[in-house]
Design a protein around this motif. Structure first.
Motif, PDB file in Angstrom:
ATOM      1  N   ARG A   1      29.863   6.195 -12.026  1.00  0.00           N
ATOM      2  CA  ARG A   1      31.018   5.351 -11.700  1.00  0.00           C
ATOM      3  C   ARG A   1      31.874   5.088 -12.935  1.00  0.00           C
ATOM      4  N   ALA A   2      31.227   4.875 -14.068  1.00  0.00           N
ATOM      5  CA  ALA A   2      31.972   4.657 -15.306  1.00  0.00           C
ATOM      6  C   ALA A   2      32.820   5.879 -15.644  1.00  0.00           C
ATOM      7  N   ARG A   3      32.244   7.058 -15.462  1.00  0.00           N
ATOM      8  CA  ARG A   3      32.977   8.287 -15.745  1.00  0.00           C
ATOM      9  C   ARG A   3      34.120   8.487 -14.750  1.00  0.00           C
ATOM     10  N   MET A   4      33.884   8.146 -13.490  1.00  0.00           N
ATOM     11  CA  MET A   4      34.948   8.247 -12.493  1.00  0.00           C
ATOM     12  C   MET A   4      36.130   7.359 -12.876  1.00  0.00           C
ATOM     13  N   LEU A   5      35.831   6.128 -13.250  1.00  0.00           N
ATOM     14  CA  LEU A   5      36.893   5.197 -13.621  1.00  0.00           C
ATOM     15  C   LEU A   5      37.628   5.682 -14.863  1.00  0.00           C
ATOM     16  N   SER A   6      36.896   6.242 -15.825  1.00  0.00           N
ATOM     17  CA  SER A   6      37.529   6.763 -17.031  1.00  0.00           C
ATOM     18  C   SER A   6      38.469   7.916 -16.694  1.00  0.00           C
ATOM     19  N   LEU A   7      38.052   8.784 -15.768  1.00  0.00           N
ATOM     20  CA  LEU A   7      38.902   9.916 -15.374  1.00  0.00           C
ATOM     21  C   LEU A   7      40.164   9.430 -14.665  1.00  0.00           C
ATOM     22  N   ILE A   8      40.013   8.416 -13.811  1.00  0.00           N
ATOM     23  CA  ILE A   8      41.182   7.870 -13.120  1.00  0.00           C
ATOM     24  C   ILE A   8      42.151   7.258 -14.128  1.00  0.00           C
ATOM     25  N   LEU A   9      41.614   6.489 -15.097  1.00  0.00           N
ATOM     26  CA  LEU A   9      42.455   5.880 -16.128  1.00  0.00           C
ATOM     27  C   LEU A   9      43.202   6.938 -16.934  1.00  0.00           C
TER      28      LEU A   9
ATOM     29  N   THR B   1      39.105  -1.685 -17.870  1.00  0.00           N
ATOM     30  CA  THR B   1      39.339  -1.108 -19.185  1.00  0.00           C
ATOM     31  C   THR B   1      38.485  -1.790 -20.236  1.00  0.00           C
ATOM     32  N   GLU B   2      38.379  -3.118 -20.147  1.00  0.00           N
ATOM     33  CA  GLU B   2      37.575  -3.857 -21.122  1.00  0.00           C
ATOM     34  C   GLU B   2      36.094  -3.532 -20.975  1.00  0.00           C
ATOM     35  N   LEU B   3      35.613  -3.401 -19.733  1.00  0.00           N
ATOM     36  CA  LEU B   3      34.202  -3.097 -19.517  1.00  0.00           C
ATOM     37  C   LEU B   3      33.834  -1.705 -19.996  1.00  0.00           C
ATOM     38  N   LEU B   4      34.805  -0.823 -20.021  1.00  0.00           N
ATOM     39  CA  LEU B   4      34.540   0.527 -20.499  1.00  0.00           C
ATOM     40  C   LEU B   4      34.542   0.611 -22.018  1.00  0.00           C
ATOM     41  N   GLU B   5      35.000  -0.466 -22.665  1.00  0.00           N
ATOM     42  CA  GLU B   5      35.017  -0.502 -24.127  1.00  0.00           C
ATOM     43  C   GLU B   5      33.674  -0.980 -24.653  1.00  0.00           C
ATOM     44  N   VAL B   6      33.408  -0.691 -25.943  1.00  0.00           N
ATOM     45  CA  VAL B   6      32.185  -1.193 -26.581  1.00  0.00           C
ATOM     46  C   VAL B   6      32.354  -2.681 -26.831  1.00  0.00           C
ATOM     47  N   PRO B   7      31.363  -3.526 -26.475  1.00  0.00           N
ATOM     48  CA  PRO B   7      31.482  -4.962 -26.678  1.00  0.00           C
ATOM     49  C   PRO B   7      31.679  -5.312 -28.154  1.00  0.00           C
ATOM     50  N   THR B   8      32.415  -6.396 -28.383  1.00  0.00           N
ATOM     51  CA  THR B   8      32.678  -6.850 -29.740  1.00  0.00           C
ATOM     52  C   THR B   8      31.826  -8.057 -30.074  1.00  0.00           C
ATOM     53  N   THR B   9      31.298  -8.094 -31.291  1.00  0.00           N
ATOM     54  CA  THR B   9      30.521  -9.251 -31.719  1.00  0.00           C
ATOM     55  C   THR B   9      31.399 -10.483 -31.744  1.00  0.00           C
ATOM     56  N   THR B  10      30.895 -11.608 -31.276  1.00  0.00           N
ATOM     57  CA  THR B  10      31.663 -12.838 -31.176  1.00  0.00           C
ATOM     58  C   THR B  10      31.174 -13.881 -32.178  1.00  0.00           C
TER      59      THR B  10
END
Length: 300
Positions: A21-29, A87-96
């Motif tokens: 699903r992540a790859r599908m969403l990336s392809l659509i984006l 888009t944010e979920l597909l990114e690598v999380p950032t330390t807070t």
């Protein structure tokens, strides 16, 4: 699924955790018009169409995708209100880091006192640093990279204050872009102007009601044309950045921006790109690009 809070966050993470699903969403984006058919997705992924259809239905039921029939084909695109989330979920999380990290704030004050030595005393620097930190926390609820953002915001305000002191002696035009969230239109315009004009123009941005972060969709469409956003983030509108500007360009923020004599004011009527389909975001980007090029010609 359109729930809020922790349930929505957990659901979103679980959704993206599925690699297909992540790859599908990336392809659509990544598709030119922000949409794709099951057939095209299956070809790209090397999967059978029924498998891709199963995942597409799950994403459709979750409200992440929308389906648009067109003759015998059906196009899938990311729902406009889910675009930033995906888009944010597909990114690598950032330390807070913690907003209450007092030792880090003290260091920021020390560093900026060194940077502005001879222009401002340490007491002035500390006041701006702490006020900037409070403004970010109060108005935009920023949690990611809080200390570095407070440092950047304070440095920009102090630089604007110094620019006022130079007055007519300044040779570099100062341009301020203001929109509501400072997450879309103003960030696009600023990034494009910095990219095209370089050091010939000094650019700032602000928002009347700043968001937590620049829209990922905006970052994406700028990247498509080779324009970096860098470390830009939404900032509240403050008096000193308006006073320092030679040109103030507003975008949908009404009367939030104070008017001072001797400055050039323009209002660019542009749709807010945040939450819109990628095709529309690209159109807004291209409109802003045209306007910025005209602005540069008028400044130089």
């Amino acid at each position: 699924m359109h729930t809020g809070g922790a349930d929505a966050a957990a659901g979103g993470l679980a959704l993206i955790a599925d690699p297909t699903r992540a790859r599908m969403l990336s392809l659509i984006l990544a598709s030119p018009d922000g949409r794709a058919t099951v057939t095209a997705l299956a070809d790209e992924l090397g999967l059978r169409q029924p498998t891709v259809s199963h995942h597409a239905k799950a994403l459709l039921d979750d409200g992440v995708l929308v389906r648009e029939p067109e003759g015998r084909r059906a196009w899938y695109s990311i729902a406009p209100d889910q675009l930033d989330r995906v888009t944010e979920l597909l990114e690598v999380p950032t330390t807070t880091p913690s907003p209450d990290d007092e030792p880090a704030i003290v260091r920021v004050v020390d560093d900026l006192a060194t940077r502005f030595a001879g222009t401002f005393g340490r007491q002035t620097v500390e006041r701006y640093v702490r006020e900037s930190r409070d403004l970010l926390a109060e108005r935009s609820g920023i949690s990611k990279r809080f200390t570095s953002r407070a440092a950047g915001f304070a440095a920009e305000r102090l630089a604007a204050l110094a620019a006022q002191g130079r007055g007519s002696a300044a040779t570099t035009p100062e341009v301020l872009f203001v929109c509501v969230q400072n997450a879309g239109r103003s960030q696009m315009a600023a990034a494009i102007l910095r990219h095209l004009a370089g050091d010939r123009v000094h650019v700032r941005t602000a928002g009347s009601e700043p968001a937590d972060a620049v829209s990922p969709a905006v970052v994406g469409v700028l990247d498509e044309i080779g324009v970096p956003v860098g470390g830009a983030f939404p900032k509240p509108l403050t008096d000193e950045v308006v006073r320092a500007a030679d040109v103030v360009i507003t975008m949908g923020c009404g009367d939030a921006c104070p008017v001072y004599p001797g400055k050039r004011y323009e209002d660019w009527e542009l749709e807010d790109p945040v939450g819109r389909p990628l095709g529309e975001v690209r159109g807004i980007r291209d409109d802003i690009d045209r306007r910025v090029r005209e602005l540069i010609a008028s400044l130089t």
